[in-house]
Design a protein around this motif. Structure first.
Motif, PDB file in Angstrom:
ATOM      1  N   ALA A  90       0.837  -1.206   0.000  1.00  0.00           N
ATOM      2  CA  ALA A  90       0.000   0.000   0.000  1.00  0.00           C
ATOM      3  C   ALA A  90       0.868   1.252   0.000  1.00  0.00           C
TER       4      ALA A  90
ATOM      5  N   VAL B  41      -5.092   5.097   2.071  1.00  0.00           N
ATOM      6  CA  VAL B  41      -4.683   3.861   1.406  1.00  0.00           C
ATOM      7  C   VAL B  41      -4.294   2.846   2.474  1.00  0.00           C
TER       8      VAL B  41
ATOM      9  N   ALA C 148       0.992   4.037  -2.904  1.00  0.00           N
ATOM     10  CA  ALA C 148       0.669   5.427  -2.545  1.00  0.00           C
ATOM     11  C   ALA C 148       1.841   6.364  -2.821  1.00  0.00           C
TER      12      ALA C 148
END
Length: 169
Positions: free
Chosen positions: A50, A139, A54
């Motif tokens: 993640a 996120v 991101a």
């Protein structure tokens, strides 16, 4: 009277003038690109996936990346003063390890970023930090634990968050 900032990839504020002389700033989420992205970090491979996703988005959007470790304080370890001390020490150790890994991964990426250690419920904590930083997006990695397909934190955020949520496998 309304005024909006036109700088790409930054948070946008509107000035709203009410009756009289009171001027109030009102935050507007995600209108002309992303100004900030909050990422939940727990040390799992999914949280690093993640963060990587991101970071790429933050670089392309010229947005600030805010990596957040939320120390869940509701467990059995927090029922006694001794347990609190041990759990807090373990959390601080994990935070330091996460920071080292994040620095090693992000030193090659040209973005502004922060690392935040927050205490409380993970889903609520991520939303609170997102509000504090005026982030446009949260996120998180998909959990491998219970809570159905997404996991409890991602599922809670998808249902209850005020801003968009992206769940990365």
């Amino acid at each position: 009277m309304s005024h909006a900032s036109n700088s790409p990839g930054r948070a946008h504020y509107h000035l709203r003038v009410a009756e009289g002389d009171n001027t109030e700033r009102e935050f507007e989420i995600g209108k002309d690109g992303l100004g900030g992205i909050v990422v939940g970090m727990d040390g799992s491979p999914a949280s690093f996936h993640a963060a990587a996703w991101a970071a790429g988005l933050a670089r392309r959007e010229r947005a600030r990346l805010v990596l957040v470790y939320v120390e869940a304080v509701g467990g059995v370890a927090y029922w006694s003063p001794m347990g609190v001390a041990v759990a807090s020490e373990a959390a601080e150790s994990l935070v330091e390890e996460l920071k080292k890994e994040v620095v090693s991964h992000l030193k090659w990426v040209d973005i502004d970023w922060d690392f935040v250690h927050h205490r409380g419920d993970p889903a609520v904590g991520l939303e609170q930090v997102a509000e504090q930083y005026r982030a446009d997006l949260i996120v998180v990695g998909r959990s491998r634990r219970r809570g159905g397909l997404l996991g409890t934190v991602p599922a809670t955020l998808v249902v209850e968050a005020v801003r968009p949520v992206v769940v990365v496998p």
